[in-house]
Design an enzyme around this catalytic site. Sequence first.
Site, PDB file in Angstrom:
ATOM      1  N   ASP A 242       6.161  10.338  -4.270  1.00 29.00           N
ATOM      2  CA  ASP A 242       4.892   9.647  -4.486  1.00 29.00           C
ATOM      3  C   ASP A 242       5.156   8.204  -4.102  1.00 29.00           C
ATOM      4  OD1 ASP A 242       2.862   8.029  -5.592  1.00 29.00           O
ATOM      5  OD2 ASP A 242       2.325   9.646  -6.954  1.00 29.00           O
ATOM      6  N   HIS A 243       4.564   7.752  -3.004  1.00 33.44           N
ATOM      7  CA  HIS A 243       5.002   6.453  -2.478  1.00 33.44           C
ATOM      8  C   HIS A 243       4.660   5.285  -3.405  1.00 33.44           C
ATOM      9  CE1 HIS A 243       0.871   5.948  -0.905  1.00 33.44           C
ATOM     10  NE2 HIS A 243       1.162   4.668  -0.815  1.00 33.44           N
TER      11      HIS A 243
ATOM     12  N   HIS B  49      -0.845   9.005  -7.616  1.00 36.70           N
ATOM     13  CA  HIS B  49      -0.618   7.564  -7.733  1.00 36.70           C
ATOM     14  C   HIS B  49      -1.119   6.990  -9.068  1.00 36.70           C
ATOM     15  CE1 HIS B  49       0.256   8.293  -3.657  1.00 36.70           C
ATOM     16  NE2 HIS B  49      -0.920   8.032  -3.137  1.00 36.70           N
TER      17      HIS B  49
HETATM   18  C1  BG6 Z   1      -2.370   7.834   0.156  1.00 40.17           C
HETATM   19  C2  BG6 Z   1      -3.772   8.371   0.245  1.00 40.17           C
HETATM   20  O1  BG6 Z   1      -1.567   8.685  -0.618  1.00 40.17           O
HETATM   21  O2  BG6 Z   1      -2.405   6.541  -0.454  1.00 40.17           O
HETATM   22  C3  BG6 Z   1      -4.647   7.426   1.055  1.00 40.17           C
HETATM   23  O3  BG6 Z   1      -3.755   9.661   0.855  1.00 40.17           O
HETATM   24  C4  BG6 Z   1      -4.595   6.028   0.472  1.00 40.17           C
HETATM   25  O4  BG6 Z   1      -5.986   7.896   1.103  1.00 40.17           O
HETATM   26  C5  BG6 Z   1      -3.152   5.583   0.275  1.00 40.17           C
HETATM   27  O5  BG6 Z   1      -5.257   5.168   1.370  1.00 40.17           O
HETATM   28  C6  BG6 Z   1      -3.109   4.285  -0.494  1.00 40.17           C
HETATM   29  O6  BG6 Z   1      -1.798   3.789  -0.478  1.00 40.17           O
HETATM   30  P1  BG6 Z   1      -1.519   2.234  -0.555  1.00 40.17           P
HETATM   31  O7  BG6 Z   1      -0.038   2.134  -0.611  1.00 40.17           O
HETATM   32  O8  BG6 Z   1      -2.128   1.633   0.672  1.00 40.17           O
HETATM   33  O9  BG6 Z   1      -2.199   1.767  -1.801  1.00 40.17           O
END
Ligand code: BG6
Length: 501
Positions: free
Chosen positions: A186-187, A249
């Site tokens: 989960d990034h 997230h």
């Molecule tokens: C991704 C989603 O996991 O996270 C995207 O699939 C979203 O829709 C993105 O835009 C948001 O990530 P960050 O790091 O830009 O907040």
Amino acid sequence: MSEKFKLADPCTMIIFGATGDLTKRKLFPALYNLAKAKFLPDNFAIVGVGRQEMTSEDFRSQMKGNLTEFIGKDVDKDLLKWFEERTHYTGGDFAAKKTFTELRKLLKELDKQFDIPENYFFYLATPPSLFGLVTEKAAEIDLTDEKDGWRRFIYEKPFGRDLESAKSLNIELQKILKESQIYRIDHYLGKETVQNILVFRFGNSIFEPIWNRNYIDHVQITVAEKLGVELRGGYYDAAGALRDMIPNHIFQLVTLTAMEPPISFEANAVRDEQAKILCAIQPFSPEDVLHKTVRGQYGEGQIEDKKKIAYRAEPQVNPMSNTETFAALKLSIDNWRWAGVPFYVRTGKRMAAKHSEIVIQFKKAPFMLFRETAIEKLTTNRIAIHIQPDEGITLHFGAKIPGPIVNMGSVDMDFNYLDHFGEQVSTGYERLLFDCMTGDATLFQRADMVEASWAIVSPILDVWQAIPARDFPNYESGSWGPKESDALLEQDNRKWQNTVD
Ligand code: BG6
């Protein structure tokens, strides 16, 4: 807390779906940053695997082009050469044994060339429908067995699309791999500010005593984006904002904010506490879905003076689509610390600002010492943890405005990452890749956590599917979402903290 400097284990990273966007935009730049900071050993290699037929030479020159584009003109030429020597490609159908036998052969050669002790980590940057197949094929040619070195598998999100599919995927993978070999990524957990939540809470003694229902009125978590669905209409229209952002997230942010102190920073100790929060979130009855959730879809509008089209007009989106691009929920955590403290969460695309933050709203001071004065309305204290774009923490409190009469104003005490630590070059994937190479699964999702998260959102998805929204699109691009989202808090005499970009 300081961790001792260490190198990643000697290993080969095998990227499935290597010709895709993630490899270009995140994985290669993250590997470059790790190598630049000297976290990667010389006994390291990368193999890209894709359905596209391409030579290693072509893949390398793509990699070089991408790195030069993403890192910029300061890209280190020696490091590029280091990567070139270590980067290979093999193409073929993921269902064919031949693709994997060729991969096996290439890995053996690289092990020999770079003196790598058969440690492999597989990054599945493929559509989720291929997770099971690729893992099974890897097992068929003995690439999952750990007798000669470690074998780890990173799976990108989405991990399932509801509780049932997440459970079946877990069963499918666990038939082949041990849970300790599975890294569900989960990034959000790669973001510095997200990791800092634990240090902020448990590395300081002043916050934890007031971090509970006695002092906190409620918590707000916002992940707002200005972007629309860009070129991902096909995926997004079948997913929607709830699936795309909340069980992953946003629940990471909820659990890190709400969890009890773990007994150590060992992977399972931290994840046990996160899992307990997920299990303590009160399930949504169909009635709750009507009163404690809000969905929205963006219509036309304007962001930074630019006209934006409605979601239904986006490429690859059904022109009659009922998919939500905004979701807000009121969560209740049924445990001793949080009883009676709502957690309001919201996320949406094409909103007024790119703005991700956690707001801890404290209760009003109990003694209205200033009742008879003009400042009867005391300000309340608030801690805002800014996740992006301006990473930092703000403490909001009341202070006397200088002068002969008692007048109070609201002031902010700000900590800004950039001012204190300077610019950190990071894609957010460095830490996660490094942790996988060193066998630390703390920042990865365990099977039970993924299932507990889907168990919370699946009943909402069911009701939303059974009762299609009739008022879509119901918010303008460039706004803070549908009016029902404001009403969700207003019914409790509360208000979202919106930021102005
Ligand atoms: C991704 C989603 O996991 O996270 C995207 O699939 C979203 O829709 C993105 O835009 C948001 O990530 P960050 O790091 O830009 O907040």
